[in-house]
Each structure stands twice: as structure tokens, then as C-alpha cells.
Write an enzyme that holds these catalytic residues in place. Sequence first.
Site, short mmCIF file in Angstrom:
data_model
loop_
_atom_site.label_atom_id
_atom_site.label_comp_id
_atom_site.label_asym_id
_atom_site.label_seq_id
_atom_site.Cartn_x
_atom_site.Cartn_y
_atom_site.Cartn_z
N HIS A 101 -2.96 2.89 -6.00
CA HIS A 101 -3.43 1.64 -5.40
C HIS A 101 -3.69 0.57 -6.45
O HIS A 101 -3.66 -0.63 -6.15
CB HIS A 101 -4.69 1.90 -4.58
CG HIS A 101 -4.94 0.87 -3.52
ND1 HIS A 101 -4.13 0.70 -2.42
CD2 HIS A 101 -5.92 -0.07 -3.40
CE1 HIS A 101 -4.59 -0.27 -1.66
NE2 HIS A 101 -5.68 -0.77 -2.23
N ARG A 135 -1.00 -1.98 -6.80
CA ARG A 135 -1.14 -3.09 -5.83
C ARG A 135 -2.11 -4.13 -6.37
O ARG A 135 -1.85 -5.33 -6.34
CB ARG A 135 -1.62 -2.52 -4.50
CG ARG A 135 -2.04 -3.56 -3.45
CD ARG A 135 -2.44 -2.83 -2.16
NE ARG A 135 -3.18 -3.66 -1.23
CZ ARG A 135 -2.62 -4.46 -0.32
NH1 ARG A 135 -1.31 -4.55 -0.26
NH2 ARG A 135 -3.36 -5.15 0.52
N TYR A 161 -10.49 -10.21 -5.81
CA TYR A 161 -9.90 -9.99 -7.13
C TYR A 161 -10.48 -10.92 -8.17
O TYR A 161 -10.53 -10.59 -9.36
CB TYR A 161 -8.38 -10.18 -7.07
CG TYR A 161 -7.67 -9.12 -6.28
CD1 TYR A 161 -7.57 -7.82 -6.76
CD2 TYR A 161 -7.10 -9.39 -5.04
CE1 TYR A 161 -6.93 -6.83 -6.03
CE2 TYR A 161 -6.45 -8.41 -4.31
CZ TYR A 161 -6.37 -7.14 -4.81
OH TYR A 161 -5.74 -6.16 -4.08
N LYS A 210 -2.32 -1.59 7.71
CA LYS A 210 -3.77 -1.44 7.82
C LYS A 210 -4.29 -2.40 8.87
O LYS A 210 -3.85 -3.54 8.97
CB LYS A 210 -4.42 -1.73 6.46
CG LYS A 210 -5.89 -1.35 6.38
CD LYS A 210 -6.40 -1.52 4.97
CE LYS A 210 -7.86 -1.09 4.87
NZ LYS A 210 -8.38 -1.26 3.48
N ARG A 260 0.86 -1.18 0.00
CA ARG A 260 0.00 0.00 0.00
C ARG A 260 0.90 1.23 0.00
O ARG A 260 2.02 1.21 0.52
CB ARG A 260 -0.91 0.01 1.22
CG ARG A 260 -1.84 -1.20 1.33
CD ARG A 260 -2.67 -1.13 2.60
NE ARG A 260 -3.61 -2.25 2.72
CZ ARG A 260 -3.36 -3.37 3.37
NH1 ARG A 260 -2.18 -3.54 3.98
NH2 ARG A 260 -4.25 -4.34 3.43
N HIS A 304 -3.72 -8.65 4.00
CA HIS A 304 -5.16 -8.70 4.17
C HIS A 304 -5.49 -9.35 5.52
O HIS A 304 -4.76 -10.23 5.99
CB HIS A 304 -5.82 -9.49 3.05
CG HIS A 304 -5.83 -8.77 1.74
ND1 HIS A 304 -5.93 -9.41 0.53
CD2 HIS A 304 -5.76 -7.44 1.46
CE1 HIS A 304 -5.93 -8.52 -0.45
NE2 HIS A 304 -5.82 -7.32 0.09
#
Length: 304
Positions: free
Chosen positions: A240, A243, A283, A167, A142, A274
Site C-alpha cells: 500500500h 500507492r 498526505y 473501496k 489499491r 477517495h
Amino acid sequence: MSELHRHLEDYLRLRRALGFKLAFPGHVLPSLISYLEAAGATTVTAELAVAWAGLPRGVLPINWAHRLGAARGFARYLKTIDPATEIPPTGIWPSVTPRPQPWIWADADIHRLLAATQTLRPPLRAATCQALLGLIAATGLRLGEAIALNRADADLDSGMLTIRDGKFGLSRLVPMHQGVTSKLREYAAQRDQLCPRPATTRFFVSTVGTALRTGNVDHTFAQLTTALGLRTAARRPRIHDLRHSFAVRQLLQWHRSGEDVNARMTVLSAYLGHVSPEGTYWYLTAVPELMELAAARLVQGAPR
């Protein structure tokens, strides 16, 4: 059982095998099939899907939006089997802010972007921007994680990055390809030559030796993509998306080589930071080619 009902069962089975619960779609989509068949349709059409989504009375518009979202998910899958399928439009009813559709970068465009950074001035700005964007494209970090890297977090001897308090407060180790590590070494040497006394311990520094600011990086990125003709009124690539593109390239590689994507997904999820693999499975539905490959593998594995 009708063909449409069979396709719906296959769709739900595929998505649930990928880790999605699909409680709401599983509850409402059978009624969509009944609605379509009552109207004499053999596939999803935008008009009928919108009409079906808006059937409930006395509910908030977000309920209609959620029903239409369920229909869109099924329609995207069905279109890989039946090209006559129409995918209903979004934005008909207000909903929560939708997750932006990723813009998947072609390798050639990434090379163009990194080459274009060399037009920036002064030289430290060019070097920092190239190394920063190159790292994100090559590792899927990120932007905030890359900017927050301290020098001590980048072990360029072992080729390992330490992401601290990413995150959701998660920390992780990110191993790098030796080519990426080599590029970071080159940047570090150039950085230390151009800015021998920085005012920060961050790995990436500004032209005055301070920590980078997200807004400034985004502004530079917008300038570069506009100059390259990649940014238009209809297409607005984000940092982003580099990524997203990293994750998609890895998933496509696994699918095309016939590897067990489900078994690999946990590794990719951890690498990307994640919270759970469900965030990575997204995705598969966000990128049509991945959905088509997943659907094809489901068909190949189905009993004859």
C-alpha cells in the site's frame, strides 16, 4: 498576541484551507499555548505536551490520546519553522489504531523491487508480480483493486482501466500513461503464452491460472523486500505504500512547480478513488516535506 499564538493561528488556517475542520484541535490547542507560556517555554517540548495532554481528570485515556494527537499535529508544523520544537511521542495512552505512517518509496528502490521480481520462479509468477507491482506504483491502485481487475476492465487500446466496486463500493476510470499500457500489453502476451487456458477471467493470474490471493502477494512482497534489505525490524514497507508514494510524488511535483494544489486535489482524489478530497489532503501532514512546502507557500502568500 504572542508568537506561539500566531503560529497556532497560521497552522489552523493552513489546515482548514486544505479542507480539514479541526474542530477539536481548534478548541484545545489554545490552552496548550497558554500552558507552554505559563511554563516559560517558547516552543513545544515533549515533556510539557504530554503533561498538558494528561491534565483532564475523570476522563478515558483516549481523551488524553486525542489531546496529545492534536499537540503532535501542531508540533510537526511548528518544527518546520523552529527546529528546537520537540514532537511528542505516540503510544503513551491507548487510542484507536493509528493510521500507519507511509513509507515513501524512492524511484531507485521501486526499480530495484521490480527487477528483483525476475528472480521469482516459475516465469509466470515473476511476470505477474512485476506487472502487478509496477501497475500499483505507476497508478496508485489499491492492491485489492488491481487483483480484482478482469480482462475486460483493462482496455489496452485506449489505455484505460475500469475499477468496479472499489473501496466504499465506488467505481471509476483510471487512465494510464502509454508506458504503463505498453508494459501491461507485454504481460498479457506473456501470460497468455504461459497460461493459455486460465481458470479465471482476472487480468492477473497465479501460476495455476487462478485469481491471485492477497495473502500470497503480500508474502511474496515480504520476501522480495527482505532480500533487498528494505525490510528490517524497524522498517516494514507495505504494498500500500506504493500507492502512497504515487500520491506523494504527484503532490510534490505540483508544489515544486508552483501549481495550485488545492485546485488539483479534487482530480487526484477522484483518480485515487477517495470518497472526498479530505482523504487525499492527509498526505500533506503524513509526509514532512509536503508539510514544509505547504507551510512555505502559506508564508509566501501571507500579507506583509
